[in-house]
Design a protein around this motif. Structure first.
Motif, PDB file in Angstrom:
ATOM      1  N   ARG A  26       0.423  -1.438   0.293  1.00 16.78           N
ATOM      2  CA  ARG A  26      -0.271   0.052   0.311  1.00 16.78           C
ATOM      3  C   ARG A  26       0.984   1.536  -0.236  1.00 16.78           C
ATOM      4  O   ARG A  26       0.797   2.439  -0.741  1.00 16.78           O
ATOM      5  CB  ARG A  26      -1.151  -0.150   1.430  1.00 16.78           C
ATOM      6  CG  ARG A  26      -1.277   1.181   1.328  1.00 16.78           C
ATOM      7  CD  ARG A  26      -2.893   1.211   2.618  1.00 16.78           C
ATOM      8  NE  ARG A  26      -2.387   0.321   3.194  1.00 16.78           N
ATOM      9  CZ  ARG A  26      -2.782   0.594   4.475  1.00 16.78           C
ATOM     10  NH1 ARG A  26      -3.787   0.075   4.664  1.00 16.78           N
ATOM     11  NH2 ARG A  26      -2.263   0.365   6.060  1.00 16.78           N
ATOM     12  N   GLU A  27       2.320   1.091   0.267  1.00 17.65           N
ATOM     13  CA  GLU A  27       2.708   2.146   1.300  1.00 17.65           C
ATOM     14  C   GLU A  27       3.482   2.530  -0.353  1.00 17.65           C
ATOM     15  O   GLU A  27       3.836   3.484  -0.881  1.00 17.65           O
ATOM     16  CB  GLU A  27       3.879   1.933   2.173  1.00 17.65           C
ATOM     17  CG  GLU A  27       3.750   1.862   3.403  1.00 17.65           C
ATOM     18  CD  GLU A  27       4.524   2.311   4.301  1.00 17.65           C
ATOM     19  OE1 GLU A  27       5.980   1.395   3.985  1.00 17.65           O
ATOM     20  OE2 GLU A  27       3.774   2.433   5.654  1.00 17.65           O
TER      21      GLU A  27
ATOM     22  N   ILE B  85       2.972   1.326  -3.431  1.00 16.84           N
ATOM     23  CA  ILE B  85       1.035   2.082  -4.943  1.00 16.84           C
ATOM     24  C   ILE B  85       1.058   3.171  -4.439  1.00 16.84           C
ATOM     25  O   ILE B  85       0.716   3.603  -5.358  1.00 16.84           O
ATOM     26  CB  ILE B  85       0.859   0.522  -4.485  1.00 16.84           C
ATOM     27  CG1 ILE B  85       0.662  -0.324  -5.113  1.00 16.84           C
ATOM     28  CG2 ILE B  85      -0.731   0.526  -5.523  1.00 16.84           C
ATOM     29  CD1 ILE B  85       0.889  -1.379  -6.262  1.00 16.84           C
ATOM     30  N   THR B  86       1.276   4.406  -3.462  1.00 15.73           N
ATOM     31  CA  THR B  86       0.883   4.951  -3.318  1.00 15.73           C
ATOM     32  C   THR B  86       1.319   6.201  -3.973  1.00 15.73           C
ATOM     33  O   THR B  86       0.856   6.709  -3.627  1.00 15.73           O
ATOM     34  CB  THR B  86       0.415   6.002  -1.611  1.00 15.73           C
ATOM     35  OG1 THR B  86      -0.765   4.657  -1.394  1.00 15.73           O
ATOM     36  CG2 THR B  86      -0.174   6.798  -1.961  1.00 15.73           C
ATOM     37  N   LEU B  87       3.003   5.863  -3.790  1.00 13.11           N
ATOM     38  CA  LEU B  87       4.076   6.838  -4.320  1.00 13.11           C
ATOM     39  C   LEU B  87       3.847   6.296  -6.453  1.00 13.11           C
ATOM     40  O   LEU B  87       4.595   7.090  -6.911  1.00 13.11           O
ATOM     41  CB  LEU B  87       5.034   5.878  -4.272  1.00 13.11           C
ATOM     42  CG  LEU B  87       5.098   7.125  -2.337  1.00 13.11           C
ATOM     43  CD1 LEU B  87       6.841   7.656  -2.229  1.00 13.11           C
ATOM     44  CD2 LEU B  87       4.611   8.174  -1.942  1.00 13.11           C
TER      45      LEU B  87
ATOM     46  N   ARG C 135      10.927   9.850  -5.132  1.00 17.43           N
ATOM     47  CA  ARG C 135       9.460  10.032  -5.725  1.00 17.43           C
ATOM     48  C   ARG C 135       8.992  11.826  -4.979  1.00 17.43           C
ATOM     49  O   ARG C 135       7.963  11.835  -4.794  1.00 17.43           O
ATOM     50  CB  ARG C 135       8.656   9.485  -5.347  1.00 17.43           C
ATOM     51  CG  ARG C 135       9.226   7.830  -5.726  1.00 17.43           C
ATOM     52  CD  ARG C 135       7.558   7.998  -6.823  1.00 17.43           C
ATOM     53  NE  ARG C 135       8.021   8.271  -7.502  1.00 17.43           N
ATOM     54  CZ  ARG C 135       6.870   8.487  -8.853  1.00 17.43           C
ATOM     55  NH1 ARG C 135       5.831   7.995  -8.636  1.00 17.43           N
ATOM     56  NH2 ARG C 135       7.367   9.230 -10.216  1.00 17.43           N
ATOM     57  N   GLY C 136       9.864  12.057  -4.436  1.00 17.25           N
ATOM     58  CA  GLY C 136      10.142  12.913  -3.324  1.00 17.25           C
ATOM     59  C   GLY C 136       9.688  13.098  -2.335  1.00 17.25           C
ATOM     60  O   GLY C 136       9.149  14.153  -1.987  1.00 17.25           O
ATOM     61  N   VAL C 137       9.880  12.105  -1.549  1.00 21.31           N
ATOM     62  CA  VAL C 137       9.193  11.501  -0.283  1.00 21.31           C
ATOM     63  C   VAL C 137      10.315  11.668   0.692  1.00 21.31           C
ATOM     64  O   VAL C 137      11.651  11.131   0.420  1.00 21.31           O
ATOM     65  CB  VAL C 137       8.189  11.091  -0.342  1.00 21.31           C
ATOM     66  CG1 VAL C 137       7.378  11.437  -0.606  1.00 21.31           C
ATOM     67  CG2 VAL C 137       8.615   8.953  -0.646  1.00 21.31           C
TER      68      VAL C 137
ATOM     69  N   TRP D 167       8.355   6.490   3.758  1.00 23.24           N
ATOM     70  CA  TRP D 167       7.158   5.535   2.670  1.00 23.24           C
ATOM     71  C   TRP D 167       6.247   6.521   2.896  1.00 23.24           C
ATOM     72  O   TRP D 167       5.268   5.443   2.786  1.00 23.24           O
ATOM     73  CB  TRP D 167       7.980   4.378   2.930  1.00 23.24           C
ATOM     74  CG  TRP D 167       9.036   3.882   1.556  1.00 23.24           C
ATOM     75  CD1 TRP D 167      10.513   3.703   2.182  1.00 23.24           C
ATOM     76  CD2 TRP D 167       8.642   3.803   0.708  1.00 23.24           C
ATOM     77  NE1 TRP D 167      11.279   3.625   1.195  1.00 23.24           N
ATOM     78  CE2 TRP D 167      10.299   3.328  -0.343  1.00 23.24           C
ATOM     79  CE3 TRP D 167       7.814   3.945  -0.446  1.00 23.24           C
ATOM     80  CZ2 TRP D 167      10.364   3.164  -1.013  1.00 23.24           C
ATOM     81  CZ3 TRP D 167       8.325   3.799  -1.924  1.00 23.24           C
ATOM     82  CH2 TRP D 167       9.555   3.302  -2.583  1.00 23.24           C
ATOM     83  N   GLY D 168       6.289   6.301   4.301  1.00 22.66           N
ATOM     84  CA  GLY D 168       4.788   6.544   5.020  1.00 22.66           C
ATOM     85  C   GLY D 168       4.709   6.887   6.275  1.00 22.66           C
ATOM     86  O   GLY D 168       5.555   7.462   6.756  1.00 22.66           O
ATOM     87  N   HIS D 169       3.552   6.491   7.404  1.00 25.67           N
ATOM     88  CA  HIS D 169       4.149   6.976   8.895  1.00 25.67           C
ATOM     89  C   HIS D 169       2.652   6.022  10.003  1.00 25.67           C
ATOM     90  O   HIS D 169       2.929   6.174  10.671  1.00 25.67           O
ATOM     91  CB  HIS D 169       2.954   8.109   8.891  1.00 25.67           C
ATOM     92  CG  HIS D 169       3.057   9.710   8.019  1.00 25.67           C
ATOM     93  ND1 HIS D 169       3.240  10.205   6.959  1.00 25.67           N
ATOM     94  CD2 HIS D 169       4.068  10.349   8.045  1.00 25.67           C
ATOM     95  CE1 HIS D 169       4.093  11.053   6.677  1.00 25.67           C
ATOM     96  NE2 HIS D 169       4.446  11.541   7.380  1.00 25.67           N
TER      97      HIS D 169
END
Lengths: 214, 316
Positions: free
Chosen positions: B83-84, B86-88, B276-278, B281-283
């Motif tokens: 999910r992390e 695919i979100t990016l 991806r500019g992050v 990967w998530g929180h």
């Protein structure tokens, strides 16, 4: 009977939404806006208000009601149950010619009762490539009749990718709900200026760019 | 089985002692600060220690529940990681059915094949079947815009988050003569070495780091941290030979391979984040960013570790 079922159903819907989207709130630097508010958000999915509702702290959530179109939420008995019983939606009639009550009047009444509102000023789901449709005048009229209420912009990100219109299987994407600082209508501010200001406040919360170039 | 249990308990005791010591150090560091002040590095350290506690407890519970527990734990990790990832990505609406298949068909099937111990199909299911079938599902919608990028992103996401990650629980399916009933310790070995190597590289880097090793990818990584971390993790790996089917020398070599794969895997995943500019990967995990931020080195080392053990030690 309906009342007894409504609470667990609400909890189940929120759990399901969280399991799929891992939704997370991003609060403004000043902290969570306290007290009575009108949350105005971008609208791309029927699930939008569920995400806003899910991330609000329980104390605020309990007195927050989504504003929704009566046509959709009274369409079938299941829609009616979810809209009216589970989420206690404030139903407004969008069709000017057929409606029996003025939506602004209905919303103002709910505000006077002390509840907060979740409002989608675009008036309909955004199916276009543009990040945000032009605002309908509802937000302005509500703000003019209740000028003291805090208007909190809320940007819902990615939910349109979870379940685009016409799809039946939700795809797990991480969603975020970004709250901005509250704005208020200025004395004598005209409709165009106010709506423009509100729209900019909302657009400012949208992510600059991250995936999902649709 | 008894010897295995004894080893497992010794290990659990060791890990919890280590965690208690780290928590104490974290607490003392925090207390040494003047009242009302905060220090980002110390706060980050304490958040990390807290996350390690959760990790250790979750893995411990999975071990207690047995094979099904381990499969469920890693199945969940794959889901959250996918999910992390695919979100990016830049997937489009036309990929909707392909993505649904990735989450709700490919992922559960891969773990079900492990449960059924179907090694043959397990090892080619994603690289062959998913690889060929997913683009077919996407192409049926007729949207050709950035088509190659979209299908490549989905395949990469599946390879990293499902295929590679599933090689950690796959260690349970190996049959190693004289090591029966102790396979969970191989998972423990892999996870401990990867996590310690990450920490030790961080610590060595903080203490002696001067020369940046990959300034454009990961500005905090240094040559000194890398060398010190890899060497000390290799030594610890050799010292942990008693929980593995290896000799001390073999255990050291294995730990070395694991740390090297982990390090370079971390660089690859950093490059993707930059692209991806992050920053994270998530929180999901406080102090660690997303799940992939913690899993990246494990994911890169697991398949290699699995295949080395399978080739030289396992009879299946």
């Amino acid at each position: 009977m309906r009342r007894v079922v409504a609470k667990p159903v609400a909890a189940a819907i929120v759990v399901f939404a969280r399991a799929i989207t891992a939704v997370r709130a991003i609060w403004p630097n000043d902290g969570i806006p306290q007290g009575q508010c009108v949350y105005f958000a971008n609208h791309s999915s029927h699930g939008d208000f569920i995400l806003v509702w899910a991330v609000l702290p329980p104390s605020l959530r309990r007195k927050t009601r989504p504003v929704a179109g009566a046509e959709y939420w009274l369409k079938s008995s299941i829609n009616r149950f979810i809209g009216c019983n589970v989420f206690d939606a404030v139903l407004i009639e969008r069709d000017r010619d057929k409606r029996t009550r003025d939506p602004i009047e209905v919303m103002a009444e709910v505000v006077d009762s002390g509840a907060s509102l979740i409002l989608f000023p675009e008036g309909t789901r955004n199916q276009t490539d543009a990040p945000l449709l032009p605002f309908k005048s509802g937000l302005f009229h509500l703000a003019s009749t209740r000028p003291n209420i805090q208007l909190v912009p809320v940007w819902i990100n990615n939910l349109n990718r979870v379940m685009p219109k016409g799809e039946i299987v939700p795809i797990p994407f991480i969603c975020t709900v970004t709250f901005g600082n509250a704005i208020r209508i200025d004395a004598g501010e005209n409709k165009e200026t106010f709506l423009d200001r509100a729209r900019t406040a909302l657009l400012d919360l949208s992510p600059k760019h991250l995936g999902g170039k649709e | 089985m008894n010897a295995a249990n004894a080893d497992l308990w010794t290990l659990v005791l060791g890990i919890f002692t280590l965690l208690i010591v780290s928590s104490t150090i974290g607490y003392l560091l925090h207390r040494r600060l003047p009242a009302g002040q905060s220090n980002a590095a110390i706060e980050n350290l304490n958040a990390r220690i807290k996350a390690w506690w959760i990790m250790a407890i979750l893995i411990g519970l999975a071990f207690l529940a047995g094979r099904i527990g381990v499969l469920l734990l890693f199945g969940f990790c794959s889901f959250a990681a996918l999910r992390e990832f695919i979100t990016l990505t830049d997937t489009k609406r036309a990929d909707h059915w392909a993505l649904a298949a990735a989450f709700f068909v490919v992922l559960p099937l891969q773990y079900w094949l492990l449960w059924e111990r179907q090694y043959g199909i397990f090892s080619i299911f994603i690289p062959v079947y998913a690889f060929l079938l997913m683009p077919i599902i996407s192409v049926l919608r007729g949207d050709t815009e950035r088509f190659l990028i979209r299908i490549a992103e989905v395949q990469w996401a599946l390879m990293i988050c499902v295929f590679c990650a599933s090689h950690v629980p796959a260690l349970l399916t190996l049959t190693i003569p004289g090591y029966e009933g102790r396979n969970v310790l191989l998972i423990a070995f892999l996870v401990i070495i990867v996590q310690l190597s990450d920490v030790l590289q961080y610590v060595w880097g903080k203490l002696f780091g001067r020369t940046k090793i990959a300034p454009s990818l990961s500005p905090s990584k240094t040559v000194e941290g890398f060398v010190g971390g890899v060497l000390s993790a290799t030594l610890i790996g050799a010292a942990l030979w008693w929980i593995t089917p290896f000799t001390p020398l073999q255990a050291g070599v294995m730990a070395f391979v694991i740390t090297m794969m982990g390090f370079f895997g971390g660089l690859v995943m950093s490059a993707i984040k930059r692209d991806r500019g992050v920053k994270d990967w998530g929180h999901l995990i406080e102090g660690h960013g997303g799940l992939i931020d913690r899993l990246d080195s494990v994911v890169f080392s697991a398949p290699i570790f699995f295949h080395i053990v399978r080739y030289w030690w396992s009879t299946t």
